[in-house]
Design a protein around this motif. Structure first.
Motif, PDB file in Angstrom:
ATOM      1  N   HIS A 190       0.842  -1.201   0.000  1.00  0.00           N
ATOM      2  CA  HIS A 190       0.000   0.000   0.000  1.00  0.00           C
ATOM      3  C   HIS A 190       0.877   1.250   0.000  1.00  0.00           C
ATOM      4  O   HIS A 190       0.614   2.209  -0.747  1.00  0.00           O
ATOM      5  N   GLU A 191       1.927   1.265   0.815  1.00  0.00           N
ATOM      6  CA  GLU A 191       2.835   2.421   0.854  1.00  0.00           C
ATOM      7  C   GLU A 191       3.487   2.648  -0.505  1.00  0.00           C
ATOM      8  O   GLU A 191       3.602   3.785  -0.970  1.00  0.00           O
ATOM      9  N   ALA A 192       3.940   1.572  -1.120  1.00  0.00           N
ATOM     10  CA  ALA A 192       4.655   1.693  -2.387  1.00  0.00           C
ATOM     11  C   ALA A 192       3.779   2.319  -3.460  1.00  0.00           C
ATOM     12  O   ALA A 192       4.262   3.077  -4.308  1.00  0.00           O
ATOM     13  N   ARG A 193       2.487   2.018  -3.410  1.00  0.00           N
ATOM     14  CA  ARG A 193       1.569   2.499  -4.435  1.00  0.00           C
ATOM     15  C   ARG A 193       0.892   3.821  -4.063  1.00  0.00           C
ATOM     16  O   ARG A 193       0.173   4.386  -4.883  1.00  0.00           O
ATOM     17  N   ASN A 200      12.034   3.694   2.288  1.00  0.00           N
ATOM     18  CA  ASN A 200      11.699   2.287   2.513  1.00  0.00           C
ATOM     19  C   ASN A 200      12.403   1.364   1.524  1.00  0.00           C
ATOM     20  O   ASN A 200      12.550   0.165   1.787  1.00  0.00           O
ATOM     21  N   PHE A 201      12.791   1.917   0.386  1.00  0.00           N
ATOM     22  CA  PHE A 201      13.248   1.072  -0.717  1.00  0.00           C
ATOM     23  C   PHE A 201      14.713   1.313  -1.076  1.00  0.00           C
ATOM     24  O   PHE A 201      15.134   1.059  -2.195  1.00  0.00           O
ATOM     25  N   GLY A 260      14.483   1.912  -6.239  1.00  0.00           N
ATOM     26  CA  GLY A 260      14.109   0.688  -5.536  1.00  0.00           C
ATOM     27  C   GLY A 260      12.612   0.480  -5.513  1.00  0.00           C
ATOM     28  O   GLY A 260      12.130  -0.653  -5.635  1.00  0.00           O
ATOM     29  N   ARG A 261      11.841   1.570  -5.376  1.00  0.00           N
ATOM     30  CA  ARG A 261      10.384   1.463  -5.386  1.00  0.00           C
ATOM     31  C   ARG A 261       9.891   0.940  -6.733  1.00  0.00           C
ATOM     32  O   ARG A 261       9.020   0.065  -6.794  1.00  0.00           O
ATOM     33  N   GLN A 267       8.055  -5.989  -9.488  1.00  0.00           N
ATOM     34  CA  GLN A 267       7.987  -7.354  -8.970  1.00  0.00           C
ATOM     35  C   GLN A 267       6.573  -7.680  -8.497  1.00  0.00           C
ATOM     36  O   GLN A 267       6.056  -8.776  -8.755  1.00  0.00           O
ATOM     37  N   LEU A 268       5.937  -6.723  -7.813  1.00  0.00           N
ATOM     38  CA  LEU A 268       4.573  -6.952  -7.333  1.00  0.00           C
ATOM     39  C   LEU A 268       3.602  -7.144  -8.485  1.00  0.00           C
ATOM     40  O   LEU A 268       2.776  -8.056  -8.473  1.00  0.00           O
ATOM     41  N   ASP A 269       3.692  -6.267  -9.463  1.00  0.00           N
ATOM     42  CA  ASP A 269       2.733  -6.307 -10.562  1.00  0.00           C
ATOM     43  C   ASP A 269       2.902  -7.532 -11.443  1.00  0.00           C
ATOM     44  O   ASP A 269       1.979  -7.933 -12.146  1.00  0.00           O
ATOM     45  N   SER A 270       4.071  -8.140 -11.378  1.00  0.00           N
ATOM     46  CA  SER A 270       4.275  -9.360 -12.158  1.00  0.00           C
ATOM     47  C   SER A 270       3.630 -10.572 -11.488  1.00  0.00           C
ATOM     48  O   SER A 270       3.454 -11.608 -12.099  1.00  0.00           O
ATOM     49  N   VAL A 271       3.271 -10.380 -10.197  1.00  0.00           N
ATOM     50  CA  VAL A 271       2.672 -11.485  -9.442  1.00  0.00           C
ATOM     51  C   VAL A 271       1.211 -11.223  -9.146  1.00  0.00           C
ATOM     52  O   VAL A 271       0.330 -11.993  -9.516  1.00  0.00           O
ATOM     53  N   THR A 272       0.926 -10.125  -8.447  1.00  0.00           N
ATOM     54  CA  THR A 272      -0.445  -9.809  -8.039  1.00  0.00           C
ATOM     55  C   THR A 272      -0.728  -8.336  -8.267  1.00  0.00           C
ATOM     56  O   THR A 272      -0.509  -7.516  -7.372  1.00  0.00           O
TER      57      THR A 272
END
Length: 280
Positions: A190-193, A200-201, A260-261, A267-272
């Motif tokens: 949620h923070e990343a988006r 953080n990154f 890094g973000r 990486q997130l979008d490639s999975v979920t």
């Protein structure tokens, strides 16, 4: 210590869910606490066995008070470990946050852990045994722009645990705070988006397994502060030696963090794909 019962908050996902699984494997009966009974049941269903699912919104004083009463009442003879893990973060500069949003951070991250710990402490000191544990954060050591209320609440929790450790030094009650950097949880997603701090990154995001490993180490050999990873705690602690220099360094580190973000989001979008709920 004879393994009996561990109460863990924020168990629906992320760190809390994994710590609950690990402790259950070690023979603990688990009291899984989350914002609603339905969220708490997620972990109960996953673990199976002796799990008590409890809905408790730690942002609400009455709900927290009722949980404290159960600690000092029906669970007082069995409870051996309290894990304060529930979290929340609303990214944004302080000027852009509402008074209610700032209060929410302190209710969930500081006020409710202090109240739960106070309740458990009376039980533990009476039996001269027990372990109080909490997920703090490296953000409670090195302040994070765009997450100032979060950093302030976590810094307060760190100070509270340190003072508490001195108060119980003459007893067999143990105090442990776990200090991870960014961890791949629904809250970090949620923070990343949503414009959370780029700091953080700065380095590779840790896994919930990394944090759960630290919890198990603390359980086996109690320690006041465990950092995940340790080497990043050195720079975080050094930052507070000269806080006036932080604004000069932020632009440089933000550039690194934004790269890094982007990598983390890819990486997130490639999975979920999509935005996850927070971990509170």
């Amino acid at each position: 210590m004879t393994r009996s019962t561990a109460l863990i908050t924020g168990t629906a996902s992320g760190i809390g869910a994994e710590v609950a699984r690990r402790f259950a494997k070690r023979g603990f009966k688990i009291i899984a606490v989350d914002r609603t009974p339905e969220l708490a049941e997620r972990t109960a269903a996953d673990i199976g066995g002796p799990v008590t699912a409890v809905g408790c919104d730690l942002a609400e004083e009455q709900s927290t008070r009722e949980l404290c009463e159960r600690i000092t009442g029906e669970w007082r003879d069995d409870l051996d470990v309290l894990v304060c893990n529930a979290g929340v973060v609303i990214p944004g500069d302080v000027a852009d946050l509402s008074a209610e949003e700032i209060d929410l951070h302190f209710a969930v991250l500081l006020r409710s852990p202090m109240q739960l710990i106070r309740a458990a402490l009376g039980v533990f000191i009476g039996r001269n045994t027990g372990h109080i544990m909490a997920t703090v954060s490296m953000g409670g050591i090195c302040p994070l722009p765009a997450s100032a209320p979060y950093s302030a609440a976590k810094a307060g929790l760190r100070a509270f645990l340190a003072a508490l450790n001195s108060e119980v030094a003459h007893t067999n009650v143990a105090i442990s705070g776990i200090y991870p950097t960014a961890v791949n949880t629904p809250m970090l997603q949620h923070e990343a988006r949503s414009g959370g701090s780029a700091l953080n990154f700065l380095s590779a995001v840790k896994s919930v397994d990394d944090v759960a490993d630290a919890y198990e180490r603390a359980l086996d050999k109690p320690k006041l502060e465990l950092y995940v990873p340790y080497h990043e705690s050195l720079s975080a602690r050094a930052a507070l030696w000269t806080p006036s220099l932080i604004p000069r360094l932020i632009p440089f580190f933000n550039r690194i963090g934004e790269r890094g973000r982007k990598k983390y989001l890819a990486q997130l979008d490639s999975v979920t794909p999509g935005i996850a709920d927070d971990d509170r």
